[in-house]
Design a protein around this motif. Structure first.
Motif, PDB file in Angstrom:
ATOM      1  N   TRP A 199      52.815  76.962 154.065  1.00  5.74           N
ATOM      2  CA  TRP A 199      52.197  76.285 155.324  1.00  5.74           C
ATOM      3  C   TRP A 199      52.612  74.438 155.019  1.00  5.74           C
ATOM      4  O   TRP A 199      53.157  73.884 155.901  1.00  5.74           O
ATOM      5  N   LEU A 200      52.601  74.181 153.876  1.00  6.46           N
ATOM      6  CA  LEU A 200      52.749  72.724 153.607  1.00  6.46           C
ATOM      7  C   LEU A 200      54.240  72.546 153.669  1.00  6.46           C
ATOM      8  O   LEU A 200      54.748  71.589 154.042  1.00  6.46           O
ATOM      9  N   ARG A 201      55.043  73.425 153.359  1.00 14.82           N
ATOM     10  CA  ARG A 201      56.514  73.405 153.202  1.00 14.82           C
ATOM     11  C   ARG A 201      56.982  73.387 154.827  1.00 14.82           C
ATOM     12  O   ARG A 201      57.725  72.487 155.107  1.00 14.82           O
TER      13      ARG A 201
ATOM     14  N   LEU B 205      55.175  72.522 157.356  1.00 11.60           N
ATOM     15  CA  LEU B 205      54.646  71.118 157.691  1.00 11.60           C
ATOM     16  C   LEU B 205      55.636  70.062 157.587  1.00 11.60           C
ATOM     17  O   LEU B 205      56.036  69.391 158.119  1.00 11.60           O
ATOM     18  N   GLY B 206      56.045  70.061 156.125  1.00 13.77           N
ATOM     19  CA  GLY B 206      57.129  69.030 155.776  1.00 13.77           C
ATOM     20  C   GLY B 206      58.394  68.989 156.310  1.00 13.77           C
ATOM     21  O   GLY B 206      58.878  68.130 156.642  1.00 13.77           O
ATOM     22  N   LEU B 207      58.720  70.005 156.593  1.00 15.39           N
ATOM     23  CA  LEU B 207      60.102  70.628 157.639  1.00 15.39           C
ATOM     24  C   LEU B 207      59.963  70.012 159.019  1.00 15.39           C
ATOM     25  O   LEU B 207      61.005  70.661 159.791  1.00 15.39           O
ATOM     26  N   GLY B 208      58.554  69.984 159.570  1.00 12.93           N
ATOM     27  CA  GLY B 208      58.637  69.529 160.798  1.00 12.93           C
ATOM     28  C   GLY B 208      58.629  71.051 161.824  1.00 12.93           C
ATOM     29  O   GLY B 208      58.650  71.032 163.073  1.00 12.93           O
ATOM     30  N   GLU B 209      58.418  72.236 161.077  1.00 11.62           N
ATOM     31  CA  GLU B 209      58.289  73.379 161.719  1.00 11.62           C
ATOM     32  C   GLU B 209      56.644  73.647 162.296  1.00 11.62           C
ATOM     33  O   GLU B 209      55.741  73.256 161.810  1.00 11.62           O
ATOM     34  N   ARG B 210      56.932  74.286 163.314  1.00 13.24           N
ATOM     35  CA  ARG B 210      55.452  74.405 164.145  1.00 13.24           C
ATOM     36  C   ARG B 210      55.220  75.890 163.751  1.00 13.24           C
ATOM     37  O   ARG B 210      56.114  76.755 164.312  1.00 13.24           O
ATOM     38  N   ARG B 211      54.155  76.163 163.290  1.00 15.38           N
ATOM     39  CA  ARG B 211      53.598  77.505 163.121  1.00 15.38           C
ATOM     40  C   ARG B 211      52.378  77.891 163.954  1.00 15.38           C
ATOM     41  O   ARG B 211      51.512  77.142 164.012  1.00 15.38           O
ATOM     42  N   PRO B 212      52.583  79.081 164.585  1.00 16.81           N
ATOM     43  CA  PRO B 212      51.307  79.431 165.269  1.00 16.81           C
ATOM     44  C   PRO B 212      49.767  79.573 164.453  1.00 16.81           C
ATOM     45  O   PRO B 212      50.076  79.760 163.305  1.00 16.81           O
ATOM     46  N   ARG B 213      48.762  79.247 165.213  1.00 15.08           N
ATOM     47  CA  ARG B 213      47.440  79.574 164.427  1.00 15.08           C
ATOM     48  C   ARG B 213      47.466  80.867 163.990  1.00 15.08           C
ATOM     49  O   ARG B 213      47.877  81.856 164.689  1.00 15.08           O
ATOM     50  N   GLN B 214      46.888  81.286 162.551  1.00 18.70           N
ATOM     51  CA  GLN B 214      46.941  82.465 162.232  1.00 18.70           C
ATOM     52  C   GLN B 214      45.548  83.264 162.563  1.00 18.70           C
ATOM     53  O   GLN B 214      45.401  84.399 162.752  1.00 18.70           O
TER      54      GLN B 214
END
Length: 81
Positions: free
Chosen positions: A3-5, A7-16
């Motif tokens: 998740w931190l990686r 976030l650092g790369l600017g990727e949006r991930r859906p809520r789990q």
């Protein structure tokens, strides 16, 4: 770590996990009560007129009320609201 990686790369991930759904009317009432509790707690922390034992008792009551509000909110979740 992933998740931190992301976030650092600017990727949006859906809520789990899905956020709980609560009856909107109940949520507004509980929100108002919570705001009032916060105002009371703020005044309690700022006031010099209470003895230390009175402060402890009042904080215990506020904490109890907070737990009861959380339990009430959990009881009244609805899946079709």
């Amino acid at each position: 770590a992933s998740w931190l990686r992301a976030l650092g790369l600017g990727e949006r991930r859906p809520r789990q996990r899905k956020l709980p759904t609560v009856d909107p009317v109940l949520l507004r009432q509980i929100s108002g009560m919570g705001n009032n509790l916060n105002q009371i707690a703020r005044l309690l922390h700022q006031s010099l007129s209470f003895s230390p034992s009175e402060r402890v008792q009042l904080l215990a009551v506020l904490t109890s009320m907070d737990h009861q509000l959380s339990a009430l909110l959990a009881e009244h979740r609805c899946d079709d609201c």
